[in-house]
Write an enzyme that holds these catalytic residues in place. Structure first.
Site, PDB file in Angstrom:
ATOM      1  N   PRO A  84       0.860  -1.183   0.000  1.00  0.00           N
ATOM      2  CA  PRO A  84       0.000   0.000   0.000  1.00  0.00           C
ATOM      3  C   PRO A  84       0.901   1.239   0.000  1.00  0.00           C
ATOM      4  CG  PRO A  84      -0.099  -1.146   2.128  1.00  0.00           C
ATOM      5  CD  PRO A  84       0.813  -1.927   1.257  1.00  0.00           C
ATOM      6  N   ALA A 124       0.452   5.397  -0.113  1.00  0.00           N
ATOM      7  CA  ALA A 124      -0.423   6.577  -0.154  1.00  0.00           C
ATOM      8  C   ALA A 124       0.008   7.506  -1.286  1.00  0.00           C
ATOM      9  CB  ALA A 124      -0.376   7.299   1.183  1.00  0.00           C
ATOM     10  N   GLN A 163      -6.559  -1.450   1.942  1.00  0.00           N
ATOM     11  CA  GLN A 163      -5.992  -1.198   3.268  1.00  0.00           C
ATOM     12  C   GLN A 163      -6.762  -0.066   3.948  1.00  0.00           C
ATOM     13  OE1 GLN A 163      -2.336   0.987   4.407  1.00  0.00           O
ATOM     14  NE2 GLN A 163      -1.632  -0.936   5.303  1.00  0.00           N
ATOM     15  N   CYS A 175       1.755   2.997  10.151  1.00  0.00           N
ATOM     16  CA  CYS A 175       2.006   4.347   9.625  1.00  0.00           C
ATOM     17  C   CYS A 175       2.660   5.235  10.700  1.00  0.00           C
ATOM     18  CB  CYS A 175       0.705   4.983   9.126  1.00  0.00           C
ATOM     19  SG  CYS A 175       1.003   6.625   8.433  1.00  0.00           S
ATOM     20  N   LYS A 193      -0.705  -5.065   8.609  1.00  0.00           N
ATOM     21  CA  LYS A 193       0.657  -4.626   8.266  1.00  0.00           C
ATOM     22  C   LYS A 193       1.161  -3.774   9.417  1.00  0.00           C
ATOM     23  CE  LYS A 193       3.280  -2.287   4.588  1.00  0.00           C
ATOM     24  NZ  LYS A 193       3.483  -0.897   4.964  1.00  0.00           N
ATOM     25  N   ASN A 216       8.795  -7.070   4.668  1.00  0.00           N
ATOM     26  CA  ASN A 216       8.811  -5.822   3.895  1.00  0.00           C
ATOM     27  C   ASN A 216       9.956  -4.917   4.358  1.00  0.00           C
ATOM     28  OD1 ASN A 216       7.201  -2.745   4.392  1.00  0.00           O
ATOM     29  ND2 ASN A 216       7.765  -3.411   2.353  1.00  0.00           N
ATOM     30  N   GLY A 217      10.544  -4.238   3.388  1.00  0.00           N
ATOM     31  CA  GLY A 217      11.587  -3.261   3.672  1.00  0.00           C
ATOM     32  C   GLY A 217      12.806  -3.459   2.794  1.00  0.00           C
ATOM     33  N   ARG A 223       8.886   1.118  -2.308  1.00  0.00           N
ATOM     34  CA  ARG A 223       9.539   2.141  -3.142  1.00  0.00           C
ATOM     35  C   ARG A 223      10.197   1.547  -4.377  1.00  0.00           C
ATOM     36  NH1 ARG A 223      13.145   4.443   1.407  1.00  0.00           N
ATOM     37  NH2 ARG A 223      12.931   2.250   1.974  1.00  0.00           N
TER      38      ARG A 223
HETATM   39  C1  LIG Z   1       5.151   7.360  -0.522  1.00  0.00           C
HETATM   40  C2  LIG Z   1       4.863   6.265   0.450  1.00  0.00           C
HETATM   41  C3  LIG Z   1       3.569   6.003   0.823  1.00  0.00           C
HETATM   42  C4  LIG Z   1       3.265   4.963   1.720  1.00  0.00           C
HETATM   43  N1  LIG Z   1       1.966   4.698   2.040  1.00  0.00           N
HETATM   44  C5  LIG Z   1       1.672   3.635   2.838  1.00  0.00           C
HETATM   45  C6  LIG Z   1       0.318   3.263   3.097  1.00  0.00           C
HETATM   46  O1  LIG Z   1      -0.639   3.877   2.588  1.00  0.00           O
HETATM   47  N2  LIG Z   1       0.101   2.197   3.918  1.00  0.00           N
HETATM   48  C7  LIG Z   1       1.139   1.469   4.472  1.00  0.00           C
HETATM   49  O2  LIG Z   1       0.899   0.491   5.191  1.00  0.00           O
HETATM   50  N3  LIG Z   1       2.415   1.797   4.222  1.00  0.00           N
HETATM   51  C8  LIG Z   1       2.702   2.837   3.422  1.00  0.00           C
HETATM   52  N4  LIG Z   1       4.009   3.128   3.125  1.00  0.00           N
HETATM   53  C9  LIG Z   1       5.065   2.218   3.622  1.00  0.00           C
HETATM   54  C10 LIG Z   1       5.371   1.138   2.594  1.00  0.00           C
HETATM   55  O3  LIG Z   1       4.243   0.332   2.319  1.00  0.00           O
HETATM   56  C11 LIG Z   1       6.535   0.239   3.072  1.00  0.00           C
HETATM   57  O4  LIG Z   1       6.167  -0.374   4.279  1.00  0.00           O
HETATM   58  C12 LIG Z   1       7.818   1.027   3.300  1.00  0.00           C
HETATM   59  O5  LIG Z   1       8.050   1.949   2.254  1.00  0.00           O
HETATM   60  C13 LIG Z   1       9.024   0.082   3.435  1.00  0.00           C
HETATM   61  O6  LIG Z   1       9.233  -0.648   2.245  1.00  0.00           O
HETATM   62  P1  LIG Z   1      10.414  -0.245   1.207  1.00  0.00           P
HETATM   63  O7  LIG Z   1      11.684  -0.131   2.028  1.00  0.00           O
HETATM   64  O8  LIG Z   1      10.423  -1.396   0.225  1.00  0.00           O
HETATM   65  O9  LIG Z   1      10.048   1.055   0.586  1.00  0.00           O
HETATM   66  C14 LIG Z   1       4.322   4.182   2.272  1.00  0.00           C
HETATM   67  C15 LIG Z   1       5.638   4.448   1.891  1.00  0.00           C
HETATM   68  C16 LIG Z   1       5.921   5.473   0.993  1.00  0.00           C
HETATM   69  C17 LIG Z   1       7.354   5.707   0.600  1.00  0.00           C
END
Ligand SMILES: Cc1cc2nc3c(=O)[nH]c(=O)nc-3n(C[C@H](O)[C@H](O)[C@H](O)COP(=O)(O)O)c2cc1C
Length: 312
Positions: free
Chosen positions: A21, A23, A75, A105, A143, A204-205, A229
């Site tokens: 997810p 945003a 979500q 969040c 999550k 995740n991460g 990302r």
């Molecule tokens: C621009 C942006 C928006 C995000 N929006 C949400 C969201 O709506 N819900 C959520 O659970 N996590 C949200 N996240 C977190 C991501 O889902 C993810 O957990 C986090 O970026 C870590 O993963 P990554 O290291 O692969 O980016 C957001 C992250 C970013 C960068």
């Protein structure tokens, strides 16, 4: 990593590489493109249960879906189990097969309302929310992050609580709230949760390449990975990780995203919304700074399309 299907409650998801997810980003268009490129499941961005109840018109736009999304996952965020249950039972969510609850969040506006990662410090409340949503009849997933600050981890206990309360799958973002999105992912914490529960665990991460996905799986023993990302500038990451033949080239993927958005929202609105998307898509492209400026002044979908056709 081993690519395998995953059962979420009674729903069989084709593979274990999910789109997170996001945003402002994981729109219906991005989800369709990423699913076509190999994502096993793709979540809507977080949607406020309260928003749905009190401002349904604006909130409902975030819930737009395409028939191509075979399995639809939404979500929600909120802290009131009654409002959340109302949202799940409402007409707005009928089309969704899976409901995820955001308990990670970090944003102050959300956290200070007792929502998102604030639920990590109130397990009773979090449990009550999961229990009441699980009663609504759809598989519920959660999550969450590994804790609020470094050294003060709740991962294993929180994972067990999710399972005991009726969650069908959990996704663990291996960072604490204060880290926001930076720093190393804590593999050990995810692994400890994976060993403590029977429901599937998605890690995740920090997945930006196939190699990152392999390491995350190997080090945590998780059942799958969620890409966030890494998909924003490269939706082809899903075909790379799943080793499936890519259905689209990068240029075709970007064009498909733009075309779908234009059809839904019209040329002008599409151009405005697509600007921030282009900032990611243009990341690795030559002269990206100049091209981003060009994209940011585009006022029609056609102008945007010309930039993609000529330079991406
Ligand atoms: C621009 C942006 C928006 C995000 N929006 C949400 C969201 O709506 N819900 C959520 O659970 N996590 C949200 N996240 C977190 C991501 O889902 C993810 O957990 C986090 O970026 C870590 O993963 P990554 O290291 O692969 O980016 C957001 C992250 C970013 C960068």
């Amino acid at each position: 990593m081993e690519i395998k299907s995953i059962k979420i409650g009674n729903i069989e998801v084709p593979n274990n590489v999910f789109l997170a997810p996001l945003a402002g980003y994981s729109s219906a268009e991005m989800r369709v493109v990423c699913t076509l490129l190999g994502a096993g499941l793709a979540f809507t961005e977080m949607v406020s249960a309260k928003g749905l109840k009190y401002n349904p018109k604006a909130t409902n736009e975030l819930l737009y879906t395409y028939p191509e999304e075979k399995i639809k996952a939404v979500q929600l965020f909120g802290e009131d189990s009654e409002v959340l249950s109302w949202a799940v039972k409402s007409e707005y969510l009928q089309k969704f097969d899976i409901v995820d609850i955001n308990m990670g969040c970090p944003v102050p506006k959300i956290f200070n309302n007792g929502e998102g990662s604030a639920l990590l410090k109130d397990m009773n409340k979090a449990s009550k929310i999961i229990e009441s949503l699980a009663k609504c009849g759809k598989p519920v997933t959660v999550k969450f992050r590994i804790g609020l600050e470094e050294g003060n981890y709740v991962t294993k206990e929180f994972a067990k609580m999710c399972e005991d309360s009726g969650a069908s799958l959990i996704t663990i973002h291996g960072r604490v709230r204060t880290a926001i999105y930076s720093g190393d992912v804590n593999f050990k914490e995810i692994e400890s949760a994976k060993n403590a529960v029977k429901i599937p665990v998605i890690a995740n991460g920090g997945v930006f390449t196939k190699e990152d996905a392999n390491v995350l799986m190997d080090r945590t023993g998780a059942d799958g990975v969620m890409v966030a990302r890494g998909a924003m500038n490269n939706p082809l990451i899903f075909s790379e990780i799943t080793e499936s033949k890519s259905a689209l080239t990068f240029k075709e993927a970007v064009l498909m995203h733009l075309n779908l958005l234009e059809k839904r929202l019209g040329s002008e609105r599409c151009a405005v919304i697509f600007r921030k998307q282009m900032a990611f898509y243009l990341k690795g492209v030559r002269d990206s700074k100049k091209l981003k400026e060009k994209a940011f002044s585009a006022t029609s979908a056609n102008e945007m399309r010309q930039i993609i056709l000529n330079y991406v």
